[in-house]
Design a protein around this motif. Structure first.
Motif, PDB file in Angstrom:
ATOM      1  N   GLU A 244       0.824  -1.216   0.000  1.00  0.00           N
ATOM      2  CA  GLU A 244       0.000   0.000   0.000  1.00  0.00           C
ATOM      3  C   GLU A 244       0.853   1.258   0.000  1.00  0.00           C
ATOM      4  N   ASN A 245       1.952   1.193   0.722  1.00  0.00           N
ATOM      5  CA  ASN A 245       2.785   2.365   0.926  1.00  0.00           C
ATOM      6  C   ASN A 245       3.709   2.668  -0.248  1.00  0.00           C
ATOM      7  N   THR A 246       4.161   1.598  -0.924  1.00  0.00           N
ATOM      8  CA  THR A 246       5.169   1.802  -1.972  1.00  0.00           C
ATOM      9  C   THR A 246       4.735   1.314  -3.346  1.00  0.00           C
ATOM     10  N   GLY A 247       3.722   0.468  -3.368  1.00  0.00           N
ATOM     11  CA  GLY A 247       3.328  -0.128  -4.648  1.00  0.00           C
ATOM     12  C   GLY A 247       4.129  -1.378  -4.988  1.00  0.00           C
ATOM     13  N   VAL A 248       5.121  -1.697  -4.183  1.00  0.00           N
ATOM     14  CA  VAL A 248       5.918  -2.914  -4.421  1.00  0.00           C
ATOM     15  C   VAL A 248       5.169  -4.086  -3.789  1.00  0.00           C
ATOM     16  N   ASP A 249       4.708  -4.978  -4.654  1.00  0.00           N
ATOM     17  CA  ASP A 249       3.834  -6.058  -4.176  1.00  0.00           C
ATOM     18  C   ASP A 249       4.656  -7.274  -3.739  1.00  0.00           C
ATOM     19  N   ILE A 250       4.787  -7.419  -2.430  1.00  0.00           N
ATOM     20  CA  ILE A 250       5.485  -8.598  -1.903  1.00  0.00           C
ATOM     21  C   ILE A 250       4.509  -9.454  -1.089  1.00  0.00           C
ATOM     22  N   THR A 251       3.207  -9.243  -1.357  1.00  0.00           N
ATOM     23  CA  THR A 251       2.196  -9.926  -0.537  1.00  0.00           C
ATOM     24  C   THR A 251       2.184 -11.443  -0.749  1.00  0.00           C
ATOM     25  N   ASP A 252       2.718 -11.907  -1.880  1.00  0.00           N
ATOM     26  CA  ASP A 252       2.738 -13.359  -2.098  1.00  0.00           C
ATOM     27  C   ASP A 252       4.070 -13.977  -1.656  1.00  0.00           C
ATOM     28  N   PHE A 253       4.782 -13.250  -0.805  1.00  0.00           N
ATOM     29  CA  PHE A 253       6.045 -13.785  -0.276  1.00  0.00           C
ATOM     30  C   PHE A 253       5.795 -15.093   0.474  1.00  0.00           C
ATOM     31  N   ASP A 254       6.637 -16.067   0.207  1.00  0.00           N
ATOM     32  CA  ASP A 254       6.581 -17.347   0.915  1.00  0.00           C
ATOM     33  C   ASP A 254       8.031 -17.804   1.082  1.00  0.00           C
ATOM     34  N   ILE A 255       8.440 -17.963   2.308  1.00  0.00           N
ATOM     35  CA  ILE A 255       9.876 -18.194   2.549  1.00  0.00           C
ATOM     36  C   ILE A 255      10.382 -19.477   1.899  1.00  0.00           C
ATOM     37  N   LEU A 256       9.496 -20.443   1.692  1.00  0.00           N
ATOM     38  CA  LEU A 256       9.925 -21.707   1.084  1.00  0.00           C
ATOM     39  C   LEU A 256       9.787 -21.704  -0.438  1.00  0.00           C
ATOM     40  N   HIS A 257       8.711 -21.093  -0.912  1.00  0.00           N
ATOM     41  CA  HIS A 257       8.395 -21.264  -2.342  1.00  0.00           C
ATOM     42  C   HIS A 257       8.450 -20.002  -3.189  1.00  0.00           C
ATOM     43  N   ASN A 258       8.446 -18.842  -2.552  1.00  0.00           N
ATOM     44  CA  ASN A 258       8.439 -17.602  -3.333  1.00  0.00           C
ATOM     45  C   ASN A 258       9.106 -16.494  -2.521  1.00  0.00           C
ATOM     46  N   SER A 259      10.418 -16.645  -2.357  1.00  0.00           N
ATOM     47  CA  SER A 259      11.106 -15.750  -1.415  1.00  0.00           C
ATOM     48  C   SER A 259      11.843 -14.600  -2.097  1.00  0.00           C
ATOM     49  N   PHE A 260      11.660 -14.417  -3.393  1.00  0.00           N
ATOM     50  CA  PHE A 260      12.192 -13.269  -4.141  1.00  0.00           C
ATOM     51  C   PHE A 260      13.719 -13.144  -4.078  1.00  0.00           C
ATOM     52  N   LEU A 261      14.420 -14.261  -3.931  1.00  0.00           N
ATOM     53  CA  LEU A 261      15.874 -14.161  -3.835  1.00  0.00           C
ATOM     54  C   LEU A 261      16.485 -13.577  -5.116  1.00  0.00           C
ATOM     55  N   ASP A 262      15.798 -13.760  -6.248  1.00  0.00           N
ATOM     56  CA  ASP A 262      16.346 -13.260  -7.511  1.00  0.00           C
ATOM     57  C   ASP A 262      15.727 -11.937  -7.958  1.00  0.00           C
ATOM     58  N   ASP A 263      14.884 -11.368  -7.111  1.00  0.00           N
ATOM     59  CA  ASP A 263      14.250 -10.090  -7.457  1.00  0.00           C
ATOM     60  C   ASP A 263      14.877  -8.995  -6.599  1.00  0.00           C
ATOM     61  N   GLU A 264      15.706  -8.179  -7.260  1.00  0.00           N
ATOM     62  CA  GLU A 264      16.526  -7.190  -6.553  1.00  0.00           C
ATOM     63  C   GLU A 264      15.722  -6.296  -5.614  1.00  0.00           C
ATOM     64  N   GLN A 265      14.635  -5.731  -6.120  1.00  0.00           N
ATOM     65  CA  GLN A 265      13.863  -4.777  -5.324  1.00  0.00           C
ATOM     66  C   GLN A 265      13.050  -5.476  -4.233  1.00  0.00           C
ATOM     67  N   LYS A 266      12.398  -6.562  -4.584  1.00  0.00           N
ATOM     68  CA  LYS A 266      11.567  -7.273  -3.607  1.00  0.00           C
ATOM     69  C   LYS A 266      12.429  -7.907  -2.520  1.00  0.00           C
TER      70      LYS A 266
END
Lengths: 297, 101
Positions: free
Chosen positions: A39-61
């Motif tokens: 909401e604050n930045t527009g950067v959507d990390i709401t589907d973060f999942d530490i096991l399956h979707n942890s954004f390790l390859d997404d610089e900003q997220k």
């Protein structure tokens, strides 16, 4: 345990796996925080999942999640009456360190991360920069390779005597990687990063007005220790200068930790996801311990 | 060149296993020759270097880290057993380890 120094990591390369559990254990609604950042930045990390979707390859997220976890860790430690003597940070860990010292609010820290990323991404999106971590060679070994191969790369972070971060264009970094392997490097890692952080390549002219628009920066409430010049950052003006200088100045993390140890620090807490800072600290001389969150809470 | 005795072999084995048990927060009886340093223990290359430094001091060895890196390129170390074997070779041959096939 003596009063510890809190160290904030740059971003996460590998999760321990228990980060979200630790946060939830202390009653923090982690998912609500993910939505707050969206909401604050527009950067959507709401589907973060530490096991399956942890954004390790997404610089900003990756930066945003690291910031969130680091800030929550800082809150948890304080709520358990573990408060820092000094606070320091490696690279993009500056923003969670500033949250910890109450220099910026949580929302403003996230906004700054987004603004900085957008400014730098605009400057470098089509320039194919890469960051390479070399373990097992000395600074001289690396410089010799750079000179011998005429590579336009820059050593931007010294982690310790055996571990360095280098930035350069993709082609030069690939040549360096192969040459370093032949020279006897023990480990080589290319980071999922396209911006040459801490490099002199960054032109920060005009950044200040954009980064700090509508942002309130306060004096640090704890002793904030610069990893750029190993001095205390004790007012809001210096905080702003540090944020800007941190973008294009080489970092000596080894020197920063040794300076803290010389100031009498014996206990460090790695206040963020993963355990990269603990691993780096193995080659620092001195009588000290580095604790992860799971050891303390 | 150091003559490798049973005492040295046992010493190296104990140091390596104790080191990984402490650093990786596992019991020593959970570590054996087949334990994978990276997959099973979440170990890293800096641990590897720290152990080498430890043996350098203990046995007063003349060995460059780069030499070990070059050797590892030909003889990758993945398990505790392979690491113990390599440490023994380092103690025995020091920088000449690079000349071993």
């Amino acid at each position: 345990m003596d009063t510890p120094t809190f160290l904030f990591p740059a971003f996460v390369l590998k999760y321990k796996g228990n980060e979200v559990d630790i946060i939830k254990k202390y009653g923090v609604d982690f998912n609500e925080k993910l939505f707050e950042i969206k909401e604050n930045t527009g950067v959507d990390i709401t589907d973060f999942d530490i096991l399956h979707n942890s954004f390790l390859d997404d610089e900003q997220k990756n930066q945003m999640v690291s910031y969130l976890i680091s800030c929550m860790y800082s809150d948890i430690l304080k709520s358990q009456s573990i408060k820092p003597d000094y606070v320091s940070f490696l690279s993009m860990g500056i923003y969670s360190a500033l949250y910890c010292t109450s220099s910026i609010s949580f929302d403003d820290g996230a906004k700054i991360i987004k603004r900085v990323y957008e400014l730098l991404n605009k400057q470098f999106c089509d320039k194919n920069y890469r960051m390479l971590a070399i373990t097992g060679l000395s600074r001289n070994d690396i410089i010799n390779i750079l000179n011998k191969k005429s590579l336009n790369c820059e050593i931007v972070i010294k982690n310790n005597d055996h571990s360095f971060i280098i930035v350069g264009k993709e082609n030069d970094i690939n040549i360096l990687l192969n040459a370093a392997k032949e020279e006897g490097a023990i480990q080589l890692n290319i980071f999922p990063v396209s911006i040459p952080y801490h490099s002199k390549q960054i032109d920060s002219e005009g950044f200040e007005d954009i980064i700090f628009e509508g942002i309130e920066v306060k004096n640090p409430s704890y002793k904030l220790f610069s990893s750029i010049n190993q001095k205390q950052i004790d007012n809001s003006g210096k905080v702003k200068t540090e944020i800007l200088n941190n973008l294009f100045t080489n970092i000596d993390w080894h020197k920063t930790n040794i300076a803290l140890i010389k100031q009498g620090v014996h206990e460090f807490v790695e206040c963020g996801p993963g355990d990269s800072l603990k691993r780096i600290s193995r080659f620092f001389d001195g009588d000290f311990n580095v604790y992860g969150m799971s050891k303390l809470v | 060149m150091t003559a490798i005795t049973e005492e040295i072999k046992n010493d190296v084995r104990k140091i390596v296993i104790d080191y990984f048990a402490e650093e990786c927060e596992v019991n020593t009886d959970e570590i054996n020759n087949n334990t994978h340093i990276f997959d099973d223990l979440d170990g890293d290359s800096l641990m590897f270097l720290e152990l080498i430094e430890l043996f350098k001091k203990k046995y007063n060895l003349n060995i460059d880290l780069k030499t070990i890196g070059k050797y590892s390129l030909k003889h990758p170390v993945r398990t505790i057993g392979e690491l113990i074997d390599m440490q023994i070779l380092i103690i025995e041959h020091e920088n000449n380890i690079i000349n071993i096939d």
